[in-house]
Design an enzyme around this catalytic site. Sequence first.
Site, PDB file in Angstrom:
ATOM      1  CG  ASP A 121     -44.551  49.259  15.857  1.00  0.00           C
ATOM      2  OD1 ASP A 121     -46.265  49.270  15.630  1.00  0.00           O
ATOM      3  OD2 ASP A 121     -44.182  48.388  15.579  1.00  0.00           O
ATOM      4  CD  GLU A 188     -47.623  43.807  14.513  1.00  0.00           C
ATOM      5  OE1 GLU A 188     -48.004  42.824  13.977  1.00  0.00           O
ATOM      6  OE2 GLU A 188     -46.841  44.371  14.072  1.00  0.00           O
TER       7      GLU A 188
HETATM    8 ZN   LIG Z   1     -49.048  45.397  10.961  1.00  0.00          ZN
END
Ligand SMILES: [Zn+2]
Length: 404
Positions: A121, A188
Amino acid sequence: MFKKLLLSFVLIVGALLSIALIRTLMHSAPEPTVNVGLTADIDGEAATNNLAASIRFKTISHQDKEKFSPQEFEGFIKWAADTYPEFHSAMQLEMLEYTLLFKWEGSDSSLAPILLTAHYDVVPVIPGTESIWEEEPFAGVISNNRIWGRGALDDKSGVVGMMEAATYLIKNNFQPTRTVYFSFGHDEEIGGGGAAQVTEKLKQEGVQLQWSVDEGGMLVSDNPMIPDQQLAIINVAEKGSVTLDIVANAAGGHSSMPPKNNAVSVLAKAINKLEENPVPGGLQGLSATMFDGISRYFDFPMRMLFANRWLFDEVIDDQLSNITFANAMLRTTTAPTMLSGSIKTNVLPIEAIATVNFRVHPRDTPESVQAYVERIVADEQITVRTRGGEMHLRYHHGKQTVIA
Ligand SMILES: [Zn+2]
């Protein structure tokens, strides 16, 4: 008498200088060790094109979960399966939401497995900055010997790099002795819920890892302290994060007749105090070890400082505190990020809030940071609230209701 004093002064300074000089000369860089024999015949052009292609999926993590676009994530996952068939057939895949956990079975099950992680992501493009991008953020352009776009560095390079490397090994009949897990996270940038699920899953299965490696660190060739050297930074620790609301309360009223103690001015003073009183710090632990290593490559005067910390510790702390990245290694950092006050131009606020994000050095705790902040901003119109977890948030809203 004066002569004697002067003589002993000269002797002491001379002795100190000699010690400092000898220590500086001994504080030298080790002979470089060169490993020969490891070659990998990777198709660089194909790998480059693959990373560029991966950037074209807009796998954006939005703070607002409503904006999540599953097609982009599904597209990326399908692309990865089509592009790296050997990788996918050599491993067992477990999907935890959109986080991918691959298991590459080792030949020796008595060895503890390792975990290699990365995330696919990326953060959104900040609205209004579109025009200053040299290349489209999601076009995956290759030009000027560079791969451009969101995720090129952070962190599709990690995901694609691992799939490239493992594919190369598989094609060369490699099988790991130790089981290898790959975890490719999908969120994340907004807290890493996928990584938490991976942890939970491994825990449930009783997997105790030997070690794990995540993204971070890079090869730096323009560090001003060692201008002609390349510095490979390996991150071995991570700071914690705590966010506090500094709240100023006042009577409120109309802006045509403002009293002296406006909540906004009281809050401004508190923020100022925080800026002027950084959380105490110093060069210790891992940061000290790192500087001990790299300072061996510094020019002579700087090398002398680091070779003689017994003499120059305060000078070093002062110097490092003025360098943004070094300061962050020395202490818990203070960063005011959000502000709110009145909702109308002519209404005095009864409450003004500054949100301050602290990145917590291992020597501090969220509690000790809060206690320090409370001491620095102490004022009868000021309170400090945590924004940490769900429990605190509820408390936060509760208190707001009471005030309102
Ligand atoms: Zn990163």
